[in-house]
Design a protein around this motif. Structure first.
Motif, PDB file in Angstrom:
ATOM      1  N   ALA A   1      -0.113   3.972 -18.612  1.00 34.88           N
ATOM      2  CA  ALA A   1      -0.870   2.854 -19.175  1.00 34.88           C
ATOM      3  C   ALA A   1      -0.163   1.525 -18.937  1.00 34.88           C
ATOM      4  O   ALA A   1      -0.806   0.491 -18.759  1.00 34.88           O
ATOM      5  CB  ALA A   1      -1.081   3.083 -20.680  1.00 34.88           C
ATOM      6  N   SER A   2       1.176   1.563 -18.919  1.00 31.24           N
ATOM      7  CA  SER A   2       1.947   0.335 -18.732  1.00 31.24           C
ATOM      8  C   SER A   2       1.957  -0.129 -17.280  1.00 31.24           C
ATOM      9  O   SER A   2       1.861  -1.333 -17.003  1.00 31.24           O
ATOM     10  CB  SER A   2       3.390   0.540 -19.216  1.00 31.24           C
ATOM     11  OG  SER A   2       3.432   0.867 -20.588  1.00 31.24           O
ATOM     12  N   TRP A   3       2.076   0.813 -16.336  1.00 29.88           N
ATOM     13  CA  TRP A   3       2.265   0.433 -14.940  1.00 29.88           C
ATOM     14  C   TRP A   3       0.992   0.468 -14.096  1.00 29.88           C
ATOM     15  O   TRP A   3       0.977  -0.059 -12.984  1.00 29.88           O
ATOM     16  CB  TRP A   3       3.320   1.330 -14.291  1.00 29.88           C
ATOM     17  CG  TRP A   3       4.713   0.921 -14.633  1.00 29.88           C
ATOM     18  CD1 TRP A   3       5.563   1.522 -15.505  1.00 29.88           C
ATOM     19  CD2 TRP A   3       5.426  -0.212 -14.112  1.00 29.88           C
ATOM     20  NE1 TRP A   3       6.761   0.846 -15.568  1.00 29.88           N
ATOM     21  CE2 TRP A   3       6.700  -0.229 -14.725  1.00 29.88           C
ATOM     22  CE3 TRP A   3       5.102  -1.222 -13.211  1.00 29.88           C
ATOM     23  CZ2 TRP A   3       7.652  -1.206 -14.440  1.00 29.88           C
ATOM     24  CZ3 TRP A   3       6.052  -2.195 -12.929  1.00 29.88           C
ATOM     25  CH2 TRP A   3       7.305  -2.183 -13.538  1.00 29.88           C
ATOM     26  N   THR A   4      -0.086   1.077 -14.595  1.00 28.03           N
ATOM     27  CA  THR A   4      -1.329   1.123 -13.822  1.00 28.03           C
ATOM     28  C   THR A   4      -1.869  -0.271 -13.492  1.00 28.03           C
ATOM     29  O   THR A   4      -2.308  -0.512 -12.358  1.00 28.03           O
ATOM     30  CB  THR A   4      -2.391   1.954 -14.557  1.00 28.03           C
ATOM     31  OG1 THR A   4      -1.957   3.313 -14.632  1.00 28.03           O
ATOM     32  CG2 THR A   4      -3.727   1.894 -13.827  1.00 28.03           C
ATOM     33  N   PRO A   5      -1.869  -1.234 -14.439  1.00 31.83           N
ATOM     34  CA  PRO A   5      -2.360  -2.571 -14.075  1.00 31.83           C
ATOM     35  C   PRO A   5      -1.610  -3.186 -12.900  1.00 31.83           C
ATOM     36  O   PRO A   5      -2.235  -3.801 -12.014  1.00 31.83           O
ATOM     37  CB  PRO A   5      -2.145  -3.389 -15.359  1.00 31.83           C
ATOM     38  CG  PRO A   5      -2.191  -2.391 -16.452  1.00 31.83           C
ATOM     39  CD  PRO A   5      -1.542  -1.157 -15.886  1.00 31.83           C
TER      40      PRO A   5
ATOM     41  N   LEU B   1       0.826  -1.207   0.000  1.00 35.53           N
ATOM     42  CA  LEU B   1       0.000   0.000   0.000  1.00 35.53           C
ATOM     43  C   LEU B   1       0.859   1.254   0.000  1.00 35.53           C
ATOM     44  O   LEU B   1       0.688   2.151  -0.841  1.00 35.53           O
ATOM     45  CB  LEU B   1      -0.930  -0.006   1.215  1.00 35.53           C
ATOM     46  CG  LEU B   1      -2.050   1.031   1.219  1.00 35.53           C
ATOM     47  CD1 LEU B   1      -2.999   0.795   0.048  1.00 35.53           C
ATOM     48  CD2 LEU B   1      -2.818   0.976   2.539  1.00 35.53           C
ATOM     49  N   VAL B   2       1.795   1.339   0.936  1.00 31.26           N
ATOM     50  CA  VAL B   2       2.649   2.527   1.045  1.00 31.26           C
ATOM     51  C   VAL B   2       3.523   2.678  -0.206  1.00 31.26           C
ATOM     52  O   VAL B   2       3.670   3.779  -0.760  1.00 31.26           O
ATOM     53  CB  VAL B   2       3.525   2.452   2.309  1.00 31.26           C
ATOM     54  CG1 VAL B   2       4.507   3.619   2.352  1.00 31.26           C
ATOM     55  CG2 VAL B   2       2.641   2.451   3.559  1.00 31.26           C
ATOM     56  N   GLY B   3       4.116   1.564  -0.657  1.00 27.09           N
ATOM     57  CA  GLY B   3       4.969   1.626  -1.837  1.00 27.09           C
ATOM     58  C   GLY B   3       4.219   2.097  -3.068  1.00 27.09           C
ATOM     59  O   GLY B   3       4.733   2.895  -3.854  1.00 27.09           O
ATOM     60  N   SER B   4       2.989   1.617  -3.265  1.00 29.30           N
ATOM     61  CA  SER B   4       2.202   2.023  -4.433  1.00 29.30           C
ATOM     62  C   SER B   4       1.828   3.498  -4.376  1.00 29.30           C
ATOM     63  O   SER B   4       1.897   4.203  -5.390  1.00 29.30           O
ATOM     64  CB  SER B   4       0.932   1.170  -4.531  1.00 29.30           C
ATOM     65  OG  SER B   4       1.252  -0.190  -4.715  1.00 29.30           O
ATOM     66  N   ILE B   5       1.431   3.964  -3.208  1.00 28.37           N
ATOM     67  CA  ILE B   5       1.023   5.362  -3.075  1.00 28.37           C
ATOM     68  C   ILE B   5       2.207   6.294  -3.292  1.00 28.37           C
ATOM     69  O   ILE B   5       2.124   7.282  -4.042  1.00 28.37           O
ATOM     70  CB  ILE B   5       0.376   5.608  -1.697  1.00 28.37           C
ATOM     71  CG1 ILE B   5      -0.955   4.865  -1.606  1.00 28.37           C
ATOM     72  CG2 ILE B   5       0.164   7.095  -1.457  1.00 28.37           C
ATOM     73  CD1 ILE B   5      -1.601   4.934  -0.244  1.00 28.37           C
ATOM     74  N   VAL B   6       3.343   5.994  -2.640  1.00 20.68           N
ATOM     75  CA  VAL B   6       4.516   6.863  -2.736  1.00 20.68           C
ATOM     76  C   VAL B   6       5.158   6.785  -4.120  1.00 20.68           C
ATOM     77  O   VAL B   6       5.551   7.804  -4.697  1.00 20.68           O
ATOM     78  CB  VAL B   6       5.546   6.492  -1.644  1.00 20.68           C
ATOM     79  CG1 VAL B   6       6.835   7.275  -1.841  1.00 20.68           C
ATOM     80  CG2 VAL B   6       4.960   6.759  -0.265  1.00 20.68           C
ATOM     81  N   SER B   7       5.262   5.578  -4.671  1.00 23.21           N
ATOM     82  CA  SER B   7       5.988   5.386  -5.923  1.00 23.21           C
ATOM     83  C   SER B   7       5.186   5.743  -7.157  1.00 23.21           C
ATOM     84  O   SER B   7       5.759   6.089  -8.187  1.00 23.21           O
ATOM     85  CB  SER B   7       6.437   3.921  -6.053  1.00 23.21           C
ATOM     86  OG  SER B   7       7.248   3.542  -4.977  1.00 23.21           O
ATOM     87  N   PHE B   8       3.858   5.662  -7.056  1.00 21.54           N
ATOM     88  CA  PHE B   8       3.066   5.811  -8.280  1.00 21.54           C
ATOM     89  C   PHE B   8       1.954   6.844  -8.170  1.00 21.54           C
ATOM     90  O   PHE B   8       1.913   7.786  -8.965  1.00 21.54           O
ATOM     91  CB  PHE B   8       2.476   4.447  -8.663  1.00 21.54           C
ATOM     92  CG  PHE B   8       1.755   4.449  -9.972  1.00 21.54           C
ATOM     93  CD1 PHE B   8       2.451   4.471 -11.161  1.00 21.54           C
ATOM     94  CD2 PHE B   8       0.360   4.410 -10.012  1.00 21.54           C
ATOM     95  CE1 PHE B   8       1.784   4.472 -12.383  1.00 21.54           C
ATOM     96  CE2 PHE B   8      -0.317   4.411 -11.223  1.00 21.54           C
ATOM     97  CZ  PHE B   8       0.396   4.437 -12.406  1.00 21.54           C
ATOM     98  N   TYR B   9       1.089   6.696  -7.190  1.00 20.58           N
ATOM     99  CA  TYR B   9      -0.131   7.497  -7.198  1.00 20.58           C
ATOM    100  C   TYR B   9       0.112   8.973  -6.874  1.00 20.58           C
ATOM    101  O   TYR B   9      -0.507   9.853  -7.497  1.00 20.58           O
ATOM    102  CB  TYR B   9      -1.154   6.890  -6.242  1.00 20.58           C
ATOM    103  CG  TYR B   9      -1.707   5.581  -6.753  1.00 20.58           C
ATOM    104  CD1 TYR B   9      -2.605   5.561  -7.809  1.00 20.58           C
ATOM    105  CD2 TYR B   9      -1.312   4.366  -6.206  1.00 20.58           C
ATOM    106  CE1 TYR B   9      -3.111   4.362  -8.298  1.00 20.58           C
ATOM    107  CE2 TYR B   9      -1.808   3.159  -6.690  1.00 20.58           C
ATOM    108  CZ  TYR B   9      -2.695   3.172  -7.738  1.00 20.58           C
ATOM    109  OH  TYR B   9      -3.175   1.984  -8.229  1.00 20.58           O
ATOM    110  N   ILE B  10       0.986   9.287  -5.945  1.00 22.80           N
ATOM    111  CA  ILE B  10       1.285  10.699  -5.654  1.00 22.80           C
ATOM    112  C   ILE B  10       1.977  11.373  -6.831  1.00 22.80           C
ATOM    113  O   ILE B  10       1.549  12.454  -7.269  1.00 22.80           O
ATOM    114  CB  ILE B  10       2.120  10.819  -4.359  1.00 22.80           C
ATOM    115  CG1 ILE B  10       1.272  10.410  -3.146  1.00 22.80           C
ATOM    116  CG2 ILE B  10       2.644  12.245  -4.184  1.00 22.80           C
ATOM    117  CD1 ILE B  10       2.024  10.464  -1.826  1.00 22.80           C
ATOM    118  N   PRO B  11       3.060  10.792  -7.401  1.00 23.22           N
ATOM    119  CA  PRO B  11       3.644  11.408  -8.608  1.00 23.22           C
ATOM    120  C   PRO B  11       2.663  11.480  -9.770  1.00 23.22           C
ATOM    121  O   PRO B  11       2.693  12.435 -10.552  1.00 23.22           O
ATOM    122  CB  PRO B  11       4.829  10.489  -8.933  1.00 23.22           C
ATOM    123  CG  PRO B  11       5.172   9.833  -7.642  1.00 23.22           C
ATOM    124  CD  PRO B  11       3.874   9.647  -6.939  1.00 23.22           C
TER     125      PRO B  11
END
Length: 326
Positions: free
Chosen positions: A244-248, A181-191
């Motif tokens: 598009a590549s990393w969202t899945p 959860l933390v890794g996904s939010i920090v690495s992807f969703y916030i940026p």
């Protein structure tokens, strides 16, 4: 499992993914190694091209070279081991140390990629919103500092996730709730949210200035804005393909974390390789977009030559020749 393999290590089940049919394994191996080859060669060409033109006053080129290095690392040190781990049962490909190293590089590079796009989008926002102060803000020291952050912060995140995750595995990366959860939010969703907001602001600035009456020096200023907007649009296209590549993968990561259940090896492998495919796609998108702008420059020069007897046309065409990507 080989008896020499440490007791707590986790081995990916290749049969679960590719079955026991040797011809299917060969076909998949050839296809995936083809993607690796295209990724490696394409990113090498991007680096050589940008280094040869030596236009480092355009700070954006430095970030493009650094991004190409990230994609090279993914191709050589992440994609190749991923193929070998699922096609071979050799114990040294599955021991805990190897798994941690590959996971560290995987997390580091995917995080570094989106941070590169964040820096490039910010660079374009400054160039468009504050063109007269751009070189005062984006100095060499600032660029060097940003490059250090682009590599050190993802490395620290990858180290923490690969070292302190008690169930570390490349087969089932979403096993633990907090790291996923933390890794996904920090690495992807916030940026991701930041880049979307910045691109909207860039679009609104350019759109607002188009409605102004332009003459004299204002025409030259607006040509500069259009040039920078074209570069920003290129970055937006590359970033859109990255999302598009990393969202899945990150969607599956969040789903697995919230539901506290894991997905099958096959699903993880598919969504992970969709993300890896971005490293193959980036250099070819870069080449295609750059080629379009080179053709636009040639057409502009030809038009300028044909209409050189018309003074007003000459002025317009001479200003528009600056609208190239590099």
């Amino acid at each position: 499992m080989n008896n020499s393999m440490p007791e707590n290590d986790i081995m990916c089940d290749g049969n679960d993914l590719f079955t026991n049919l040797i011809w299917i394994k060969i076909f998949i191996a050839i296809f995936l190694f083809g993607l690796v080859t295209f990724a490696a060669c394409g990113n090498i060409l991007v680096m050589i091209t940008l280094i040869r033109i030596r236009k480092f006053t355009r700070k954006i080129n430095v970030f493009f070279i650094s991004l190409a290095v990230v994609d090279m690392i993914i191709a050589v040190f992440v994609m190749i081991p991923s193929i070998l781990r699922h096609l071979s049962q050799a114990w040294f490909l599955h021991d805990r140390m190897t798994t941690r190293i590959i996971l560290l590089l995987d997390v580091m590079c995917s995080t570094s990629s989106i941070l590169h796009f964040t820096c490039m989008t910010t660079d374009r926002f400054i160039a468009i919103s504050k063109p007269l102060r751009y070189f005062q803000i984006m100095t060499r020291k600032v660029v060097v500092f940003l490059l250090l952050l682009l590599w050190t912060l993802p490395f620290l995140e990858g180290y923490l996730l690969s070292t302190f995750n008690p169930h570390v595995s490349l087969c089932l990366p979403g096993a633990d709730f907090t790291p996923a959860l933390v890794g996904s939010i920090v690495s992807f969703y916030i940026p991701l949210a930041f880049n979307i907001v910045m691109n909207i602001k860039i679009y609104l600035i350019v759109r607002r200035r188009r409605f102004h009456v332009l003459s004299g020096n204002q025409l030259q200023s607006f040509d500069y804005i259009k040039m920078e907007f074209r570069v920003a649009r290129t970055i937006s296209i590359l970033f859109g393909c990255f999302c598009a590549s990393w969202t899945p993968f990150f969607a599956a990561n969040i789903y697995s974390a919230i539901r506290k259940e894991n997905l099958s090896h096959l699903i993880w492998y598919i969504v992970t390789w969709i993300g890896y495919f971005n490293s193959t796609m980036n250099p070819f998108l870069f080449y295609f977009l750059h080629k379009r702008k080179s053709m636009r420059k040639k057409n502009t020069i030809i038009t300028h030559h044909i209409s050189n007897k018309k003074e007003e046309n000459v002025l317009y065409q001479s200003n528009s020749t600056i609208n190239t990507f590099m």
